[in-house]
Scaffold this motif. Sequence first.
Motif, PDB file in Angstrom:
ATOM      1  N   ALA A 177      11.618  21.534 -28.345  1.00  0.00           N
ATOM      2  CA  ALA A 177      10.417  21.146 -29.080  1.00  0.00           C
ATOM      3  C   ALA A 177      10.774  20.458 -30.388  1.00  0.00           C
ATOM      4  N   LEU A 178      11.779  20.991 -31.088  1.00  0.00           N
ATOM      5  CA  LEU A 178      12.198  20.361 -32.342  1.00  0.00           C
ATOM      6  C   LEU A 178      12.832  18.994 -32.091  1.00  0.00           C
ATOM      7  N   ALA A 179      13.622  18.897 -31.011  1.00  0.00           N
ATOM      8  CA  ALA A 179      14.273  17.625 -30.691  1.00  0.00           C
ATOM      9  C   ALA A 179      13.221  16.537 -30.445  1.00  0.00           C
ATOM     10  N   GLU A 180      12.145  16.881 -29.735  1.00  0.00           N
ATOM     11  CA  GLU A 180      11.089  15.907 -29.474  1.00  0.00           C
ATOM     12  C   GLU A 180      10.370  15.497 -30.756  1.00  0.00           C
ATOM     13  N   ALA A 181      10.363  16.406 -31.738  1.00  0.00           N
ATOM     14  CA  ALA A 181       9.719  16.101 -33.017  1.00  0.00           C
ATOM     15  C   ALA A 181      10.687  15.422 -33.981  1.00  0.00           C
ATOM     16  N   GLY A 182      11.945  15.230 -33.549  1.00  0.00           N
ATOM     17  CA  GLY A 182      12.942  14.593 -34.401  1.00  0.00           C
ATOM     18  C   GLY A 182      13.449  15.483 -35.506  1.00  0.00           C
ATOM     19  N   LEU A 183      13.378  16.803 -35.315  1.00  0.00           N
ATOM     20  CA  LEU A 183      13.820  17.763 -36.321  1.00  0.00           C
ATOM     21  C   LEU A 183      15.059  18.523 -35.847  1.00  0.00           C
ATOM     22  N   GLN A 184      15.796  19.049 -36.801  1.00  0.00           N
ATOM     23  CA  GLN A 184      17.020  19.779 -36.491  1.00  0.00           C
ATOM     24  C   GLN A 184      16.736  21.269 -36.317  1.00  0.00           C
ATOM     25  N   PRO A 185      17.295  21.882 -35.273  1.00  0.00           N
ATOM     26  CA  PRO A 185      17.104  23.327 -35.075  1.00  0.00           C
ATOM     27  C   PRO A 185      17.998  24.143 -35.996  1.00  0.00           C
ATOM     28  N   VAL A 186      17.513  25.296 -36.423  1.00  0.00           N
ATOM     29  CA  VAL A 186      18.292  26.237 -37.228  1.00  0.00           C
ATOM     30  C   VAL A 186      18.078  27.620 -36.617  1.00  0.00           C
ATOM     31  N   ALA A 187      19.087  28.101 -35.908  1.00  0.00           N
ATOM     32  CA  ALA A 187      18.994  29.416 -35.269  1.00  0.00           C
ATOM     33  C   ALA A 187      19.765  30.438 -36.091  1.00  0.00           C
ATOM     34  N   VAL A 188      19.140  31.565 -36.351  1.00  0.00           N
ATOM     35  CA  VAL A 188      19.744  32.612 -37.176  1.00  0.00           C
ATOM     36  C   VAL A 188      19.807  33.905 -36.375  1.00  0.00           C
ATOM     37  N   ASP A 189      20.968  34.525 -36.352  1.00  0.00           N
ATOM     38  CA  ASP A 189      21.134  35.805 -35.668  1.00  0.00           C
ATOM     39  C   ASP A 189      20.580  36.913 -36.558  1.00  0.00           C
ATOM     40  N   PRO A 190      19.582  37.687 -36.080  1.00  0.00           N
ATOM     41  CA  PRO A 190      19.017  38.737 -36.923  1.00  0.00           C
ATOM     42  C   PRO A 190      19.927  39.949 -37.078  1.00  0.00           C
ATOM     43  N   GLY A 191      21.084  39.915 -36.427  1.00  0.00           N
ATOM     44  CA  GLY A 191      21.997  41.060 -36.521  1.00  0.00           C
ATOM     45  C   GLY A 191      21.610  42.116 -35.519  1.00  0.00           C
ATOM     46  N   VAL A 192      20.605  42.894 -35.831  1.00  0.00           N
ATOM     47  CA  VAL A 192      20.091  43.906 -34.910  1.00  0.00           C
ATOM     48  C   VAL A 192      18.769  43.407 -34.352  1.00  0.00           C
ATOM     49  N   TYR A 193      18.638  43.401 -33.026  1.00  0.00           N
ATOM     50  CA  TYR A 193      17.468  42.820 -32.373  1.00  0.00           C
ATOM     51  C   TYR A 193      16.338  43.842 -32.317  1.00  0.00           C
TER      52      TYR A 193
END
Length: 237
Positions: free
Chosen positions: A209-225
């Motif tokens: 979805a971000l790629a189609e909007a021309g934006l960069q993804p930022v994924a963050v690991d929450p540590g404990v899910y």
Amino acid sequence: MAGTPLGATTTQRELATRLNLSVSTVSLALNDHAGVSAATRDRVREEAERLGLRARGRHRHATIGVCVPDLIALNPTEWGSFVIQHALEQGYAAVIQPTYNRPAEERRAADTFRKLGVDGVILTSSQVSLDLPRQLGQDGIPVVSWATRVGRDARPEAEMPCVMVDHYTGAYHAVEYLVRECGYDHVVFMAGPAGSVSARAKLAGYTDALAEAGLQPVAVDPGVYDFRGGYETAERL
């Protein structure tokens, strides 16, 4: 019918082999399940009696086992209450067993369900290994997965009966709403564990979805899910 209780995996396999039936059919017949014909049920019970074995007796238990990753993340006051209430309405008790995504606890859960003689098991963890449903399946205990495919790679041959949530599309629409409707251009995704099939599907929907909007993804690991992990990660962000 006197004799040794028929509950061990090897015993049911042996009986199934003798009668040229599946283990699940033998288990259902021994437990008086309505899904087995009277002729098959009588045939199985006659052979069991000839071998000096006796069935566990389905109507003694009438229980559904539920495997959850833990008793906090799924909010048992809502989700657990729904499962228990619905089971009771159908004449069953519900036994909720946490596994904490640990192989040792999964084996413990399988042993617990066997000893209780449950009629079926619901799996709710996206990280559960294939060993657990295989162990239960060998005993003829039907298993259904809730909200995710079982198996870390979700191979087609590893699939089992499941009630699915479309994680990819859900994440895609969430990002689409934030970008198009709200006008945000910096959307962060709190990723789940690397071994979670559902988390990977959500990440793919978010990224596309971000790629189609021309934006960069930022994924963050929450540590404990869990709730605390998400809260602490949000505070850091």
